[in-house]
Structures are given as C-alpha cells and as structure tokens.
Design an enzyme around this catalytic site. Structure first.
Site, PDB file in Angstrom:
ATOM      1  N   ASP A  30     -27.335 -30.705  -1.302  1.00 26.02           N
ATOM      2  CA  ASP A  30     -28.376 -29.841  -0.727  1.00 26.02           C
ATOM      3  C   ASP A  30     -27.942 -28.368  -0.690  1.00 26.02           C
ATOM      4  OD1 ASP A  30     -29.701 -32.301  -0.097  1.00 26.02           O
ATOM      5  OD2 ASP A  30     -28.516 -32.422   1.735  1.00 26.02           O
ATOM      6  N   GLU A  77     -39.908 -31.894   0.791  1.00 27.72           N
ATOM      7  CA  GLU A  77     -38.828 -31.620   1.735  1.00 27.72           C
ATOM      8  C   GLU A  77     -38.033 -30.408   1.242  1.00 27.72           C
ATOM      9  OE1 GLU A  77     -36.438 -35.141   1.754  1.00 27.72           O
ATOM     10  OE2 GLU A  77     -36.042 -35.060  -0.397  1.00 27.72           O
TER      11      GLU A  77
END
Length: 518
Positions: free
Chosen positions: A34, A202
C-alpha cells in the site's frame, strides 16, 4: 555432505536501476504494501503498511523514484499498546498516506479496529509525534488528507466490510488545518455501487489539480482489480470516474493503489503495488501523463510497463533497502521489526558484534506465529539465499533458536538444547496445525553452533541447509512459503525457552547475509 543446489553470488539481491538510464519493475521488489509517496524539493519519501509489526510506518527516501533507502520509522509502538502485546499479523497499520504541509511531514493511517490516526514531524527521520486518534470507529481505513490553497483541509477514507459491514464507498470530511479534528460527521462522496462493474473501491489518494479535486483509488480487488481516477469541482462531489491503469496484456495483476508524484523537471509518475502471493505487495513505477481531455494516462496507454527510462534527475548510485546485517555493537538494522510491540529484555546489550536474542520463556514455543519476540524482515526478491551464523548459549532443556520463514505456515532451522547437549533441528507447521513437527530427525551439534541457510527459488520454495564445519547439508523437504492474509511471508530470527524460573540464556546471531542466486 551434499553441496548446495545453487551458489550465492555477490551483489544486490534485486536491482531496479539497470545502469543504462532505464529501470525495471518492480522498483521495490519486496512487501512494501500500500505505498504512498510525496516529493519535497528534490527528494521523494515513501511510506507503506506495516500491519502488526513494530516499529511501524517505514519511511523510505529516494532522489530518482528508482533507488530507495529505508531511513526510519514513524511509529515506535502500535496503539493501543495493550492490543499489540501479542501478534496480530493482519491488523494494525493499514494503507497510510504521507503528505508535507506547513513545514511538517504528516502520515495518516487507518487501524480497522480502532479508527484513523495521524503522526507528524518536522523531519522524515523524526522524531515523530505520538499517534493522535483523529476519528474513532471500526472499519475506517485508507485515510488521506488534503490541505487546499485557500486554507481549507479535508480528509477522505474508505471502509472495511469485515468491521463496518459496508465497503465500496468513500466518505469525506472537512478537517481542522492542524489535522487534529474533523469538523463534520462525514458525507458519502463516492458510492461505487452506483458505478457499473466497480466493486471494492478503496485506497483513495486525494489531490488538487487545475481546479479539480482528484481521487486516485483502486477498485476490483487486490489481485484482480484496476486503478481508477475520479474528479469533481467540489470536494463533496459529484465525481466523474475513469479506469486509468489495468493489467491488460501484461502479467502485472491488479495494479493497485499508490501515489502520483511530480518531479522538478515537470514529469509525472505513479507508484503502485502488485500482489505476488508469499512475496507480498511489490512496488512498480509507471510513467504518467495528462491527456488532452484532462485525465491521467498511466503506463503504456493504460497498461503497466516492465521497464522504462528513469525519471529525469541527477544520476544516483544503484540502491535498494538494506537486507544484510552484521549487527554492529549488538544492534539490529532498520530493516527489522518485531511481530508485536517489543518488551524489555528481548535482546541483550554487549560490546561486540552479533545479535544476542534472549531465550524468551513462553508457553507458545511450538508455534512461531504466536510469538511476539520474532525479529522479522521482508523477503527481498523472488530468488535469493539467506545465511546466518548461530550459537546457542543456554543450559535450559527445550531452549531453541533459529532462522525461519514465517507466514500462515512456517518452517525453521536452528539449534535446540537438550539434557544431553545441543542438536540441529528443522521443523515446520502448515496452515492447519498449531504445533510444529520435525521435517528431519535432529542431529547432534556438539559445539552448540552452526551456520544456517535458506535458498529461496521461484514460487517462494524454500530449501533449508546447515553447516557445522564439514560443508552444507540439505535438510528435509522443500517448504513452500505462504503469506498471511494481507502480509507477505517474512524472514525471522527467534530464541525461546520453556516456561520456568532462572536465567534462560541467549542465542547469538552473526553475519546475516542475503545474496542473489546464480
């Protein structure tokens, strides 16, 4: 004795910089999950998810977006501290965002069980503030702040269905300029259930450009999805949307959330991750341009590139985050983290080189997945060899120490103390079992020391070997490393002893080395 199947070679395990003005992907060939990045003047800084490990929130530095160095961590211990006294491998720090505002560096992240936190510092090397809980609640993930030119501040975040019961939507807030308070209850600014074919939206990253609010966010799932872009003239919407990067004809599955950065030379680039099973989430760098219609175009016409010319910058020496460690002065390097918040006494200070791990007394000694005192780092490439020297200094029967590959399943090789002396042991546990078992019958190690090696080949297949002075001896069957739920497999060092009284002794590790395989 049988020789090793392949011979380690000197040099970096993985080098993205090809030395001819080009690079190859991934630029970070390890589990830097991420990723988010920013540019401040001529320097780039990147952070990534660290989940339940401590220290957390790694901070990496680069001058060209290709060659990176780990310079520290923004989070010494996870909060609330008592919740992370034991391993919670897929909890903790999810999908951080890093920004620079008002002379300070800011990192926001979501803990899916607690809420949205932030830390800040005047220097990316620290010291960083203690975590501030900005928004409490379950399922609040992937936050990203924005300070606008007019002095306004905003925050956007996504939702984890496992905690909140909802997903595929983004919530926006007005935020105080000091980043400590949200000024409203939150507004649904993007409902991706209303976008045909989009699911699991997301990882939003919030930007301003040419009068638009931009949200760069992936959808479609980590392994199967795509990178989306959304824009609106007003922060609260409505937002237009477009897919700007997808796997297409490449082998880069699910090109997923990341960071848009510009350069002093006026170029645009995009960093994102790719899920690679036991290797975790590796980081790719894509060229990026803004089309005549005002939308971003990433990679090669919307598909990931395998290699490309480097960003325009001053020449940099090839570099990757450190993996080797000689443990100078008995200290371990920045590449290591514990599998939970550390406690006093897990290491022993001494004047020489080499890491002394205390044989931590525990009832969970037969399951490395439950131990908080395992010192871990990422797998550094698809194929590599790791070697370390070990000596066990304990008189406690059942005390043991070793080198491990740790995931939902684990395997390790090392030394164990018995009533009659010290022996070499090789043990493993699969996903379905809670107790380790022998991969090969134990053998005597009369001197209480050994060199340990793991050879990792494609597919994260791990071959274990030992050397007590007469050459390398392969041990047991090949072990297939496995990831955790969100985390790649990890290399680990540990030392334990059964519960009881008295000094448990320690294990000494020396010269941890990772090398490429020929």
């Amino acid at each position: 004795m049988t020789a090793s199947a392949h011979t380690p070679t000197s040099g970096p395990v993985w080098q993205a910089d090809q030395g001819d003005g080009t690079y190859r992907n991934p630029v970070l060939n390890a589990d830097w999950s991420d990723p988010d990045a920013i540019r401040v003047d001529d320097d780039y800084y990147l952070t990534a998810s660290s989940f339940g490990r401590a220290p957390g929130l790694p901070v990496l530095h680069s001058r060209d977006l290709v060659n990176w160095r780990l310079i520290g961590h923004a989070l010494d211990r996870l909060e609330p501290a008592e919740s992370f006294a034991a391993p919670r491998h897929d909890c903790g720090v999810w999908a951080p965002s890093i920004r620079h505002h008002d002379g300070r560096f800011w990192i926001f992240w979501g803990d899916p069980d607690t809420g949205v936190y932030q830390v800040n510092a005047p220097d990316p090397r620290g010291p960083w503030t203690r975590p501030h809980l900005l928004k409490a609640g379950k399922g609040l993930i992937d936050p990203c702040p924005l300070w606008d030119e007019d002095g306004s501040a905003y925050l956007v975040h996504a939702w984890a269905k496992s905690r909140a019961g909802v997903k595929n939507r983004l919530t926006g807030h007005r935020m105080s300029p000091d980043g400590t308070t949200l000024l409203d209850e939150g507004t649904l600014i993007v409902d991706a259930d209303a976008i045909p074919g989009w699911f699991t939206l997301e990882g939003p990253k919030l930007h301003r450009r040419d009068g638009w609010f931009w949200i760069l966010a992936p959808a479609g799932g980590v392994e199967t999805g795509w990178q989306g872009a959304l824009r609106s003239r007003d922060f609260f919407g409505p937002y237009e949307h477009r897919t700007v990067l997808a796997q297409g004809r490449t082998d880069v599955n699910g090109p997923h959330q990341g960071a848009w950065v510009d350069t002093p030379a006026g170029e645009d680039w995009f960093l994102h991750f790719q899920q690679r099973g036991a290797y975790g989430r590796v980081v790719h760098l894509q060229p990026m341009e803004w089309g005549e219609d005002g939308w971003p175009v990433m990679g090669d016409r919307g598909e990931p590139v395998a290699s490309y010319r480097k960003p325009k910058a001053e020449p940099q020496p090839p570099e990757a985050p450190a993996t080797d460690d000689g443990f100078p002065g008995g200290r371990f390097g920045r590449q290591w983290s514990w599998t939970a918040n550390p406690a006093p006494g897990w290491t022993t200070a001494h004047g020489g080189d080499g890491l002394w791990l205390t044989c931590h007394r525990t009832a969970d000694a037969h399951d490395l997945r439950r131990l908080p005192n395992v010192l871990v780092q990422r797998l550094p490439a698809e194929e590599f060899t790791v070697t370390v020297g070990l000596s066990l200094h304990s008189e406690v029967p059942g005390a043991k120490a070793g080198l491990a590959v740790l995931g939902d399943a684990f395997g390790w090789i090392g030394l164990e103390r018995t009533a009659d002396g010290t022996r070499l042991v090789h043990r493993f546990a699969d996903i379905a079992t809670e107790r380790e078992r022998d991969a090969e019958p134990p053998r005597d190690a009369p001197d209480g020391r050994a060199h340990l090696r793991i050879e990792v080949s494609r597919g994260a297949r791990c071959r274990f070997l030992t050397n007590t002075g007469a050459g390398w001896h392969p041990s047991g069957p090949v072990f297939a490393a496995t990831p955790w739920r969100w985390v790649g497999a990890l290399l680990g060092l540990f030392a334990t002893a059964p519960e009881g009284q008295g000094a448990p002794g320690h294990a000494e590790f020396k010269n941890f080395r990772t090398e490429g395989a020929s």
